[in-house]
Design a protein around this motif. Structure first.
Motif, short mmCIF file in Angstrom:
data_model
loop_
_atom_site.label_atom_id
_atom_site.label_comp_id
_atom_site.label_asym_id
_atom_site.label_seq_id
_atom_site.Cartn_x
_atom_site.Cartn_y
_atom_site.Cartn_z
N THR A 17 32.48 13.20 -4.49
CA THR A 17 31.84 14.45 -4.88
C THR A 17 32.19 14.75 -6.33
N TYR A 18 31.14 15.02 -7.12
CA TYR A 18 31.35 15.44 -8.50
C TYR A 18 31.07 16.93 -8.60
N ARG A 19 31.91 17.61 -9.33
CA ARG A 19 31.70 19.04 -9.58
C ARG A 19 30.88 19.16 -10.87
N MET A 20 29.70 19.75 -10.76
CA MET A 20 28.86 19.97 -11.95
C MET A 20 28.68 21.47 -12.11
N GLY A 21 29.38 22.08 -13.07
CA GLY A 21 29.33 23.54 -13.18
C GLY A 21 29.88 24.14 -11.90
N HIS A 26 27.04 15.35 -4.26
CA HIS A 26 27.59 14.38 -3.30
C HIS A 26 27.02 12.99 -3.62
N ALA A 27 27.65 12.31 -4.57
CA ALA A 27 27.16 10.98 -4.98
C ALA A 27 27.26 10.00 -3.81
N LEU A 28 28.35 10.09 -3.03
CA LEU A 28 28.45 9.36 -1.76
C LEU A 28 28.77 10.41 -0.70
N PRO A 46 16.85 3.86 -4.58
CA PRO A 46 16.30 4.55 -5.76
C PRO A 46 17.40 5.02 -6.72
N SER A 47 16.99 5.32 -7.93
CA SER A 47 17.88 5.87 -8.93
C SER A 47 18.52 7.15 -8.39
N GLY A 48 19.82 7.28 -8.60
CA GLY A 48 20.53 8.48 -8.14
C GLY A 48 21.01 8.40 -6.70
N SER A 49 20.80 7.26 -6.03
CA SER A 49 21.15 7.18 -4.61
C SER A 49 22.63 6.88 -4.36
N GLY A 50 23.36 6.53 -5.43
CA GLY A 50 24.80 6.31 -5.26
C GLY A 50 25.26 4.88 -5.47
N LYS A 51 24.37 4.01 -5.92
CA LYS A 51 24.71 2.59 -6.06
C LYS A 51 25.86 2.39 -7.07
N SER A 52 25.74 3.00 -8.24
CA SER A 52 26.78 2.79 -9.25
C SER A 52 28.10 3.40 -8.80
N THR A 53 28.03 4.55 -8.16
CA THR A 53 29.26 5.18 -7.65
C THR A 53 29.95 4.24 -6.67
N LEU A 54 29.16 3.65 -5.77
CA LEU A 54 29.72 2.68 -4.82
C LEU A 54 30.36 1.51 -5.56
N1 LIG Z 1 30.34 11.25 -13.44
C1 LIG Z 1 29.43 11.96 -12.77
N2 LIG Z 1 29.41 13.32 -12.84
C2 LIG Z 1 28.50 14.04 -12.16
N3 LIG Z 1 27.55 13.51 -11.37
C3 LIG Z 1 27.51 12.17 -11.27
C4 LIG Z 1 28.43 11.32 -11.95
N4 LIG Z 1 28.14 10.04 -11.66
C5 LIG Z 1 27.08 10.08 -10.83
N5 LIG Z 1 26.71 11.35 -10.59
C6 LIG Z 1 25.60 11.80 -9.72
O1 LIG Z 1 25.77 11.17 -8.46
C7 LIG Z 1 24.53 10.73 -7.94
C8 LIG Z 1 24.57 9.23 -7.72
O2 LIG Z 1 24.64 8.57 -8.99
P1 LIG Z 1 24.75 6.98 -9.16
O3 LIG Z 1 25.83 6.48 -8.29
O4 LIG Z 1 24.85 6.72 -10.61
O5 LIG Z 1 23.33 6.50 -8.59
P2 LIG Z 1 22.50 5.16 -8.86
O6 LIG Z 1 23.43 4.16 -9.48
O7 LIG Z 1 22.01 4.75 -7.51
O8 LIG Z 1 21.38 5.53 -9.77
C9 LIG Z 1 23.46 11.17 -8.94
O9 LIG Z 1 22.97 12.42 -8.51
C10 LIG Z 1 24.25 11.32 -10.21
O10 LIG Z 1 23.64 12.26 -11.06
#
Ligand SMILES: Nc1ncnc2c1ncn2[C@@H]1O[C@H](COP(=O)(O)OP(=O)(O)O)[C@@H](O)[C@H]1O
Ligand SMILES: [Mg+2]
Length: 229
Positions: A17-21, A26-28, A46-54
């Motif tokens: 979970t990322y805190r934005m403001g 909930h990235a995952l 899709p973009s934003g689904s959490g792949k990079s976070t994983l």
């Molecule tokens: N460092 C971060 N701070 C705030 N939100 C983030 C951060 N990294 C990712 N997110 C948010 O988490 C979600 C998943 O992101 P990400 O894992 O990058 O997805 P993907 O790689 O599938 O495009 C998105 O809504 C993204 O905006």
């Protein structure tokens, strides 16, 4: 009776979970999955689904907000930053979309770089670099600089760099994203061969053909794994 395959990676209800403001992102949002030793997995979605976070969690670049991450039977959910760095150097190889080779170093010196962070240092490094260069078919490019190579050759050099420490896991983020069709095929062939030799590989891709080359696809959506159909 067949014994179940040994897991290399297990995630149990992992949340990030990322805190934005004043809003939580909930990235995952509760990911449970297991990747066996020797699997070749494509992560799609899709973009934003959490792949990079994983991928960041699997690469010991970040820690889950909650849940458990097990690597080779060890709970690595909350390692210190220095323990994470040690794990990265010893156990993982990384391949990036933009190759990330250092332009001023020869191919061989780029390949040797990960060894300077690893346990045995550069002892036997030259021999090991020659081995992995041969493995990716680039022995004749050992002394070249990255800008003297084609895109496909650069990515194969980067794969050699990922292999140099004999990693338990190769993580690749869009490894074919900057390649033309012919070089995509060559790089995929190399991943398939490494998989056939027992290498565990997890890659992220947008390309359905690349995903189809893996032995399993993990589909992400809204921070969750979509159950296989
Ligand atoms: N460092 C971060 N701070 C705030 N939100 C983030 C951060 N990294 C990712 N997110 C948010 O988490 C979600 C998943 O992101 P990400 O894992 O990058 O997805 P993907 O790689 O599938 O495009 C998105 O809504 C993204 O905006
Ligand atoms: Mg991403």
């Amino acid at each position: 009776m067949t014994t179940p395959p040994t897991p290399l990676i297990e995630l149990v209800d992992v949340r990030k979970t990322y805190r934005m403001g004043d809003e939580d992102v909930h990235a995952l949002a509760g990911v449970t999955l297991s990747i066996a030793k020797g699997e070749f997995v494509a992560v799609v979605g899709p973009s934003g689904s959490g792949k990079s976070t994983l991928m960041h969690l699997l690469g010991f670049m970040d820690r889950p907000t909650s849940g458990r991450l097990i690597f080779d039977q060890e709970d690595v959910s909350q390692l210190s930053s220095s323990a994470q760095a040690t794990h990265r150097a010893r156990k993982l190889g990384f391949v990036f979309q933009s190759f990330n080779l250092l332009p001023r170093l020869s191919v061989t010196d780029n390949i040797l770089l990960p060894l300077s962070y690893a346990r045995d240092g550069r002892k036997n490094g030259a021999r090991r670099a020659a081995e992995v260069l041969d493995r990716v078919g680039l022995s004749h490019r050992a002394r070249h600089r990255p800008n003297q190579l084609s895109g496909g050759e650069r990515q194969r050099a980067a794969i050699a760099r990922a292999l140099v420490n004999s990693p338990q896991l190769i993580l690749a983020d869009e490894p074919t994203g900057n390649l033309d069709d012919q070089n995509v095929e060559r790089v995929l062939e190399l991943f398939r061969e490494l998989h056939a030799e027992g290498q565990t590989i997890v890659l992220v891709t947008h390309d359905v053909n690349v995903a189809a080359t893996a032995s399993r696809q993990i589909r992400m959506q809204n921070g969750r794994v979509v159950p296989p159909a």
